[in-house]
Scaffold this active site. Structure first.
Site, PDB file in Angstrom:
ATOM      1  N   ASP A  97       0.776  -1.070   0.113  1.00 17.31           N
ATOM      2  CA  ASP A  97      -0.247   0.060   0.030  1.00 17.31           C
ATOM      3  C   ASP A  97       0.624   1.300  -0.050  1.00 17.31           C
ATOM      4  OD1 ASP A  97       1.017  -0.044   2.598  1.00 17.31           O
ATOM      5  OD2 ASP A  97      -0.699  -0.387   3.500  1.00 17.31           O
ATOM      6  N   GLU A 119       0.061  -9.187  -1.325  1.00 22.25           N
ATOM      7  CA  GLU A 119      -0.743  -8.640  -0.261  1.00 22.25           C
ATOM      8  C   GLU A 119      -2.121  -7.755  -0.557  1.00 22.25           C
ATOM      9  OE1 GLU A 119       0.925  -7.417   3.833  1.00 22.25           O
ATOM     10  OE2 GLU A 119       0.387  -5.535   2.933  1.00 22.25           O
ATOM     11  N   GLU A 133      -2.220   5.086   2.618  1.00 22.51           N
ATOM     12  CA  GLU A 133      -2.356   3.567   2.151  1.00 22.51           C
ATOM     13  C   GLU A 133      -3.361   3.091   1.868  1.00 22.51           C
ATOM     14  OE1 GLU A 133       1.196   4.747   5.032  1.00 22.51           O
ATOM     15  OE2 GLU A 133      -1.064   5.136   5.079  1.00 22.51           O
ATOM     16  N   HIS A 213       4.497   5.455  14.668  1.00 21.49           N
ATOM     17  CA  HIS A 213       5.072   6.509  13.501  1.00 21.49           C
ATOM     18  C   HIS A 213       3.990   7.036  12.551  1.00 21.49           C
ATOM     19  CE1 HIS A 213       5.273   2.865  11.296  1.00 21.49           C
ATOM     20  NE2 HIS A 213       5.114   3.545  10.180  1.00 21.49           N
ATOM     21  N   ARG A 215       1.152   8.564  10.110  1.00 24.39           N
ATOM     22  CA  ARG A 215       0.625   9.841  10.086  1.00 24.39           C
ATOM     23  C   ARG A 215      -0.391  10.016  10.815  1.00 24.39           C
ATOM     24  NH1 ARG A 215       2.623   8.472   4.671  1.00 24.39           N
ATOM     25  NH2 ARG A 215       4.049   9.952   3.866  1.00 24.39           N
ATOM     26  N   HIS A 246      11.304   6.007  15.173  1.00 22.28           N
ATOM     27  CA  HIS A 246      11.176   6.272  13.595  1.00 22.28           C
ATOM     28  C   HIS A 246      12.160   7.501  13.470  1.00 22.28           C
ATOM     29  CE1 HIS A 246       9.271   7.364   9.811  1.00 22.28           C
ATOM     30  NE2 HIS A 246       9.084   5.997   9.694  1.00 22.28           N
TER      31      HIS A 246
END
Length: 372
Positions: A97, A119, A133, A213, A215, A246
């Site tokens: 993604d 996937e 994503e 991490h 967004r 991260h």
């Protein structure tokens, strides 16, 4: 006739799941493999490639400081065209993604190169979570000719969206295949020595592995998650946390603000895939907002508290290996405390059946590609 299969990936999570498949096809004389990395991640991507001994034939090297989704998408789309026109693969394989996945699939579509989506079919049906994503996954499904779905639920999602049944293959997730290469019984690490150091009275410690991490968690949600974790530490002196943090400055600032002065939480630099998988294998439980960890940890018998309100991996929630806790500090606190102190609750998650396959996904995909 030997089939030319081209892989395109650019982030660390993609590489973890694609490198075992690259190796599977490289060992088969029926395939000629070409690997193109975009450099959406740089140092973290290189670590995975080195672990699996994969040498890309092409590196678009797009990464730049403060890059945006506009930069990533445009740079990949413009730079990959020449590679695709030169190689003319029989199938282009992309994974999952990411913006790399979306851009590469779009470029292949423009050039009428068949796209295979590894996937495929994971969905939240909420374009804002995970962002971007969820859009990327749905968009790639529109152009993909071959869909390698990890679960029956993912296949059902694709069927409901109008994909033809003969284009969908349920294979399990290649992430499980990767663990057979990386997890080792004789593994040692200085950070693990610290996190598992016995208490002064000789009793054992519990080790929590943390990653965060995404967004959608940046800002107030991330601070709430961290506040809950610190509260847990203050009330459970036998627990220690390792947080491979991260590289995003916003994540680092939040962690420094909320965890400063807490001697039970140690922030460390991002781990390579071999280290991270072995840390997971030795953790008591895992707190994460990552996607891939939701598939990997259950294979290792580790309960996962997901720091998100939604997940594109509902099979894990249904199976009992995952629990969604979002960013509500009280929910995180209560859920974590239950696993730390209630053995029945812990065992119910740790011993639940993993819905993401048996570690043969790469072999299955290779066999399917031979018949296409």
């Amino acid at each position: 006739m030997c089939k030319k299969i081209m892989f395109v990936f650019g982030t660390r999570p993609e590489a973890i799941k694609m490198c075992p498949l690259v190796r599977e096809l490289q060992q088969d004389a029926d395939f000629h493999t070409v690997v193109c990395v975009t450099g959406q991640h740089r140092s973290m991507l290189r670590q995975v490639l080195d672990t699996f001994h994969i040498t890309p034939q092409y590196d678009l090297d797009i990464m730049k400081q403060n890059q945006t989704l506009f930069d990533i998408t445009a740079d990949i789309l413009l730079n990959i065209r020449t590679v695709l026109e030169q190689e003319k693969p029989d199938v282009l394989l992309v994974h999952g993604d990411t913006s790399t996945t979306f851009s590469a699939a779009l470029a292949a579509f423009y050039l009428q190169i068949p796209v295979g989506h590894v996937e495929a079919g994971l969905r939240t049906y909420d374009l804002s979570a995970p962002f971007p994503e969820e859009f990327n996954r749905q968009a790639v499904s529109i152009v993909a000719k071959y869909n390698f779905a990890p679960t029956l639920q993912a296949k059902e999602n694709l069927l409901q969206e109008g994909k033809k049944a003969e284009s969908i293959f349920v294979t399990g997730n290649t992430a499980i295949d990767a663990l057979s290469t990386t997890v080792r019984e004789d593994y040692t690490h200085e950070q693990l020595s610290w996190v598992t150091e016995p208490m002064k009275d000789g009793s054992d410690r519990k080790f929590i592995l943390l990653t965060a991490h995404r967004r959608e968690n940046l800002g107030a949600p991330l601070h709430r998650c961290f506040q809950a974790i610190r509260r847990i530490m203050e009330e459970n002196r036998d627990v220690r946390v390792l947080y491979p943090i991260h590289l995003n400055p916003k994540v680092r600032e939040a962690a420094k603000e909320e965890f400063s002065g807490c001697d039970q939480i140690r922030l460390i630099e991002p781990l390579d895939v071999l280290d991270f998988h072995n840390f997971m294998a030795r953790a008591y439980l895992i707190l994460t907002d990552s996607g891939g960890i939701q598939e990997e940890a259950p294979s290792l018998g580790k309960p996962v508290l997901v720091l998100r309100d939604t997940t594109e991996r509902p099979e894990g929630v249904a199976a009992g290996t995952l629990k969604l806790v979002g960013s509500d500090p009280e929910v995180i606190y209560q859920s974590c405390n239950a696993l730390l102190h209630d053995k029945a609750a812990y065992d119910a998650m740790a011993k639940a059946s993993n819905p993401y396959g048996d570690g043969t996904a790469c072999r299955q995909i290779a066999q399917i590609l031979k018949t296409l």
